[in-house]
Design a protein around this motif. Structure first.
Motif: not given
Length: 636
Positions: A128-130, A137-148
């Motif tokens: 939903d954009g939030s 360790n909960e990140l998986a391939p395909g997840d979109e990640v914001l790096v500030r």
């Protein structure tokens, strides 16, 4: 206050020694002064007994117990009534562990600095954009990640922002920021610039570059220094000389006190502490230069190394060959197979391989605007090639010998100029043609070999899976005259085993180099991605794609062992000077015991010099170096 309590809790015997000293001091100025010798003597002998048990344990493990001198000195001091001197020696023994920890922590700070920066959480962009902050360790391939801005990139990913600027110094040592554009891979561990960016994770955190390198660093930091063997060279003669001097002093003076006065300055600490500290400092310096040395034993092997062997592609060369020609030989359906069709089939088969040459073929096809086909079936033969089914055709891509096996007859070697190599293609059991590629020698390969020669490396060998003509061209450019071409992984292992001048260093980069890196006395993985088989089987992992880091690691190894030997020599020399003074009755036992502490500090400070040294940066002059004359090749 909490830090002091933590220290004393960690080293209870140091606390006990200090408390006994305070208690004895209070008793000494009161009416119970006569019990002070009993307090000090009993405590000193108990601690000597504790050290004796540890020494016996070391002897059972095959190591000479250098604490013998300290144990003898404590016993002798108590026997002749030098109780306070005995307590000072006990303080040396109990405080030695704390002193070693402090010095080792200072020495390995560059190793542990990387671990301290490891990200623990990441900002994941939800559907939903939030944005949610989650453990990495909960990140998986395909997840979109914001790096500030100014954050460490938590996982390997593909940049989805238009552009991004990153500082890669934690991975490569290069301080200048690097600009990336949408679609390029960004490795975990790099630091984002002044603006926020987004990326799509391509690997889980545990498989990403930074976490894998951190694991290597943790392994290196936990490594135990292999200085037992080095110390053993000096421990036995030093112990015997010390006892001889003490015995002669007693004999000629007729005073048993003289025996104790000599032994209290016969400190074993330069052997116990200084050398391991030097090794940890050397590993720290190596890490700063972009080379993670997993075990301190490797530095000692670098010091003694006489031979070095290199893989060619991606090591002596850049490992990014470009496609220069497509040559067809097969007629299909009554007409000649076009270059584009041959390249399409070959590149479609190669897209399933992780080999450097396969990547060059697929890149060449895409550069020509050729679309690739998903194989119906694909299988890779390590160090040989790829077998695929594409559009209903059996497609074999790889070495000439590999294709000859498929078509059942010898192939005419495609014409090559020096520096080129060929990949052969068979379609439906018929020779279809060849793809010609060229890989350039690294600019600083030659000067790196020159530095290694200056460091005492005498024999240079190149091992490669490429054809003889290509291998000889690269070897001639670098002045290497020990060459073995057309190597399978087993051939490389046999070649390294056949090199008689040991220890031998092997430098490689690919998955197929993992066996030979493990087989060599020292295996060095170039430009490593932390999860590769090569880096896992290697003793040294080069973080930058820069062959000069190999020379840096060897220089650090040799200088570190030299500093360790110097620290031992300085400590022993000072001890001998003080023992000589004590032998003539000019150094009271209590003063000698404190001088022993001075010797320890001097030896450790000398050992910490291993963390300093000039950066090794070979000049860019690849073809100017010539190897020492070698009259024969290794038997394999």
């Amino acid at each position: 206050m909490g830090g002091v309590f933590s220290f004393l809790k960690r080293y209870p015997f140091v606390l006990a020694t200090v408390l006994v000293a305070i208690f004895a001091g209070i008793l000494a100025v009161g009416p119970a002064a006569e019990v002070v010798p009993w307090v000090l003597g009993t405590f000193a002998l108990l601690m000597a007994g504790r050290s004796f048990v540890g020494m016996v344990r070391e002897l059972r493990s095959g190591s000479f117990g250098v604490d013998l001198l300290a144990i003898t000195a404590i016993s002798a001091a108590v026997a002749v009534g030098e109780y306070w001197a005995a307590l000072v020696i006990v303080l040396m023994l109990t405080g030695g562990e704390a002193l070693e920890d402090y010095a080792a922590h200072r020495a390995k700070k560059d190793l542990t600095a990387l671990l301290s920066k490891s990200p623990q959480s990441a900002s994941r962009i939800n559907a939903d954009g939030s944005v949610s902050v989650v453990p990495i360790n909960e990140l998986a391939p395909g997840d979109e990640v914001l790096v500030r801005a100014n954050e460490v990139v938590p996982v390997d990913g593909t940049l989805t922002s238009a552009t991004g600027e990153f500082n890669e110094s934690s991975l490569t040592g290069e301080s200048l920021p690097v600009e990336f554009v949408r679609g390029e891979e960004v490795l975990s561990g790099v630091v984002n610039g002044s603006g926020s960016v987004t990326l799509i994770a391509t690997r889980a955190a545990k498989d990403s570059q930074y976490q894998q390198i951190a694991a290597l660093v943790e392994e290196a930091a936990a490594s135990k220094a292999p200085m037992v063997r080095l110390a053993d060279r000096f421990a036995v003669p030093f112990t015997l000389i010390s006892l001889l001097i003490a015995g002669l002093a007693w004999w000629f003076s007729g005073d048993p006190v003289r025996f104790a006065e000599v032994l209290v300055v016969a400190t074993p600490c330069p052997l116990i502490i200084a050398a391991p500290v030097a090794f940890m400092a050397g590993m720290s310096r190596s890490a700063r230069g972009g080379a993670i040395v997993k075990s301190s034993a490797t530095l000692e092997k670098f010091h003694r190394a006489r031979s070095i062997a290199f893989d060619k592609t991606g090591t002596l060369t850049y490992g990014q060959p470009s496609l220069t020609a497509v040559r067809t030989t097969l007629a299909q359906f009554g007409a000649g197979m076009s270059e584009n069709r041959l390249l399409q089939l070959a590149a479609s088969a190669e897209q399933t391989s992780a080999h450097t040459l396969a990547a060059a073929v697929t890149r060449g096809a895409k550069d020509r605007g050729i679309s690739l086909i998903t194989p119906e079936k694909s299988e890779e033969s390590t160090a040989n090639g790829v077998i695929s089914v594409i559009d209903g055709h059996d497609v074999w891509v790889g070495k000439r010998s590999f294709i000859e096996e498929k078509v059942g007859k010898p192939l005419t070697r495609t014409e090559l100029v020096p520096g080129e190599l060929a990949i052969y293609v068979a379609v439906d059991r018929q020779h279809a043609g060849a793809l010609v590629l060229k890989d350039e020698v690294r600019e600083n390969s030659g000067s790196t070999l020159e530095v290694l020669k200056d460091q005492g490396i005498e024999h240079f060998t190149m091992l490669t899976g490429d054809d003889q003509a290509t291998a000889k061209h690269v070897a001639a450019e670098l002045g290497i005259d020990r060459v073995q071409a057309n190597c399978l992984p087993a051939d490389k292992v046999a070649a390294v085993h056949g090199i008689k001048e040991r220890p031998v260093i092997m430098v490689g980069d690919g998955v197929n180099d993992a066996p030979v890196l493990a087989a060599a006395d020292v295996g060095v993985a170039m430009g490593a991605r932390g999860a590769t088989a090569a880096s896992e089987s290697a003793d040294v992992v080069i973080l930058r794609d820069d062959i000069s880091r190999v020379a840096h690691a060897v220089v650090v190894g040799r200088e570190t062992v030299n500093v360790a030997l110097q620290a031992i020599a300085v400590g022993i020399l000072l001890s001998l000077v003080f023992m000589t003074i004590a032998a003539f009755g000019n150094l009271p036992a209590i003063v000698g015991a404190w001088m022993q502490e001075v010797v320890d500090v001097v030896a450790i400070l000398w050992a910490l010099r291993a963390s300093r040294g000039k950066e090794v940066v070979p000049e860019l002059k690849a073809s100017s170096w010539k190897s020492p004359a070698v009259t024969s090749q290794p038997k394999v």
